[in-house]
Design a protein around this motif. Structure first.
Motif, short mmCIF file in Angstrom:
data_model
loop_
_atom_site.label_atom_id
_atom_site.label_comp_id
_atom_site.label_asym_id
_atom_site.label_seq_id
_atom_site.Cartn_x
_atom_site.Cartn_y
_atom_site.Cartn_z
N SER A 104 0.82 -1.21 0.00
CA SER A 104 0.00 0.00 0.00
C SER A 104 0.86 1.27 0.00
N TYR A 105 0.22 2.37 -0.30
CA TYR A 105 0.82 3.71 -0.24
C TYR A 105 2.13 3.81 -1.02
N VAL A 106 2.14 3.25 -2.22
CA VAL A 106 3.30 3.38 -3.09
C VAL A 106 3.42 4.84 -3.52
N GLU A 107 4.59 5.43 -3.29
CA GLU A 107 4.73 6.87 -3.54
C GLU A 107 5.82 7.22 -4.53
N ASP A 108 6.73 6.30 -4.79
CA ASP A 108 7.82 6.64 -5.71
C ASP A 108 8.29 5.42 -6.50
N ILE A 109 9.19 5.67 -7.44
CA ILE A 109 9.70 4.63 -8.33
C ILE A 109 10.46 3.55 -7.57
N LYS A 110 11.11 3.94 -6.50
CA LYS A 110 11.85 2.96 -5.70
C LYS A 110 10.92 1.87 -5.18
N ASP A 111 9.74 2.28 -4.69
CA ASP A 111 8.77 1.29 -4.20
C ASP A 111 8.38 0.32 -5.31
N LEU A 112 8.15 0.87 -6.50
CA LEU A 112 7.74 0.03 -7.62
C LEU A 112 8.85 -0.90 -8.07
N ASN B 65 11.09 -2.24 -6.23
CA ASN B 65 11.15 -3.35 -5.27
C ASN B 65 10.09 -4.40 -5.57
N VAL B 66 8.88 -3.93 -5.91
CA VAL B 66 7.79 -4.85 -6.23
C VAL B 66 8.11 -5.62 -7.51
N ILE B 67 8.60 -4.91 -8.52
CA ILE B 67 8.92 -5.55 -9.81
C ILE B 67 10.01 -6.60 -9.63
N THR B 68 11.02 -6.29 -8.83
CA THR B 68 12.09 -7.26 -8.57
C THR B 68 11.55 -8.51 -7.91
N ALA B 69 10.70 -8.31 -6.90
CA ALA B 69 10.11 -9.44 -6.19
C ALA B 69 9.20 -10.26 -7.10
N ALA B 70 8.41 -9.56 -7.91
CA ALA B 70 7.48 -10.25 -8.81
C ALA B 70 8.23 -11.06 -9.87
N LYS B 71 9.33 -10.53 -10.36
CA LYS B 71 10.13 -11.24 -11.36
C LYS B 71 10.77 -12.49 -10.74
N TYR B 72 11.27 -12.32 -9.53
CA TYR B 72 11.92 -13.45 -8.83
C TYR B 72 10.92 -14.58 -8.59
N ASN B 73 9.68 -14.22 -8.24
CA ASN B 73 8.66 -15.23 -7.92
C ASN B 73 7.78 -15.59 -9.11
N ASN B 74 8.09 -15.02 -10.28
CA ASN B 74 7.28 -15.27 -11.48
C ASN B 74 5.80 -15.00 -11.20
N ILE C 138 -3.36 2.38 -9.33
CA ILE C 138 -2.47 3.55 -9.22
C ILE C 138 -3.03 4.66 -10.10
N VAL C 139 -3.27 5.82 -9.51
CA VAL C 139 -3.87 6.93 -10.28
C VAL C 139 -2.84 7.99 -10.67
N ILE C 140 -1.65 7.97 -10.07
CA ILE C 140 -0.62 8.94 -10.43
C ILE C 140 -0.01 8.52 -11.77
N PRO C 141 -0.20 9.33 -12.83
CA PRO C 141 0.21 8.93 -14.19
C PRO C 141 1.67 8.49 -14.30
N SER C 142 2.59 9.21 -13.67
CA SER C 142 4.01 8.87 -13.80
C SER C 142 4.32 7.51 -13.21
N LEU C 143 3.69 7.18 -12.09
CA LEU C 143 3.92 5.88 -11.46
C LEU C 143 3.30 4.76 -12.28
N LYS C 144 2.10 5.00 -12.79
CA LYS C 144 1.44 3.99 -13.63
C LYS C 144 2.27 3.72 -14.89
N GLN C 145 2.73 4.78 -15.52
CA GLN C 145 3.52 4.63 -16.74
C GLN C 145 4.81 3.85 -16.47
N PHE C 146 5.46 4.19 -15.36
CA PHE C 146 6.71 3.51 -15.00
C PHE C 146 6.46 2.02 -14.74
N LEU C 147 5.40 1.72 -13.99
CA LEU C 147 5.09 0.33 -13.67
C LEU C 147 4.78 -0.47 -14.94
#
Length: 273
Positions: A39-47, A49-58, A65-74
């Motif tokens: 919850s409360y993802v606020e910056d690219i660093k948070d994302l 971390n999630v992407i790294t974990a998701a890739k590791y666990n397939n 996410i409603v903030i356009p820059s974060l959505k685009q980055f994700l």
């Protein structure tokens, strides 16, 4: 699926909506889905971390996410990493944009800001916990609804369910050896509801309860004669109060709650949910 699959639920707010949607889908796949909530993802660093974990666990990422820059980055980083990222909010938001011909403010946590309903719900849940099972009878006069009945008539689950509908609910167990509190007879009878159940059904529920606790099913708690005595005592108290009575034997919590609200409304109770 033989092994547990992980789904990361990501949000720039609390993420309750996303989690509920993912749970609804996961329920269709048995118990092999594990949900990790970020919850409360606020910056690219948070994302990252999630992407790294998701890739590791397939894993899958489901997000609101409603903030356009974060959505685009994700979207971009997940695509590059070969991760399936599902936007749970944007399709409906796009429909709103087209239908209403206006742009959203794209600001997270708006549902929480100045949300009186949210704070009333929190207050009601805290009330239900504090005044559960007759812990403090001083709360009876402040309750919107007071539930009474013998043990295992769903008083606590009903209290919590109604609390989530913003009603302050207190409940009092009726036990032959313990006199009901005087306060129970001082409250308006049109905000009190008695819960009864058939002896056989109560016996079945209590037997199961004892098994879950690892106790012998021969305990007095589940004895049919004892149950009959308790139910007779409870009905006497309910008649003395003059409150409406609901048989919960084969009813779901939601069904009983709806009956309670309809019954109290009909009797002129002032409800504030």
């Amino acid at each position: 699926m033989n092994k547990k699959e992980i789904v990361y639920v990501v949000s720039d707010s609390v993420g309750e909506t996303a989690e509920l949607m993912v749970k609804a889908v996961a329920s269709q796949f048995g118990e092999n889905v594990e949900i990790k909530h970020i919850s409360y993802v606020e910056d690219i660093k948070d994302l990252n971390n999630v992407i790294t974990a998701a890739k590791y666990n397939n894993s899958i990422i489901a997000y609101t996410i409603v903030i356009p820059s974060l959505k685009q980055f994700l979207d971009q980083r997940a695509g590059e990493a070969g991760i399936m990222a599902i936007d749970l909010m944007n399709p409906l938001m796009e429909a709103f944009i087209q239908k209403f011909n206006t742009d959203p403010v794209r600001q997270p946590r708006l549902m929480r800001k100045l949300d009186d309903n949210y704070f009333r719900r929190v207050e009601a849940v805290e009330f239900a916990v504090k005044y559960d099972d007759g812990q403090d009878v001083r709360g009876l006069k402040h309750a919107d609804i007071v539930l009474i009945g013998v043990s295992r008539t769903s008083k606590t689950p009903l209290s919590m369910y109604l609390a989530h509908k913003r009603f302050k609910v207190a409940n009092v167990p009726l036990v032959p050896e313990i006199a009901p509190p005087d306060e129970l007879f001082d409250i308006p009878k049109n905000k009190c509801v008695g819960l009864i159940i058939t002896p056989d059904k109560l016996n079945e529920i209590r037997m199961e309860r004892l098994k879950n606790l690892g106790l012998t099913t021969q305990a007095n708690y589940a004895n049919l004669d004892r149950i009959l005595k308790e139910l007779e005592y409870a009905e006497k108290i309910m008649k003395r109060i003059g409150c409406p009575v609901i048989n919960v034997s084969n009813k779901a919590i939601e069904e009983t709650a709806d009956l309670i609200l309809a019954m109290l409304k009909k009797r002129g109770a002032v409800l504030h949910g």
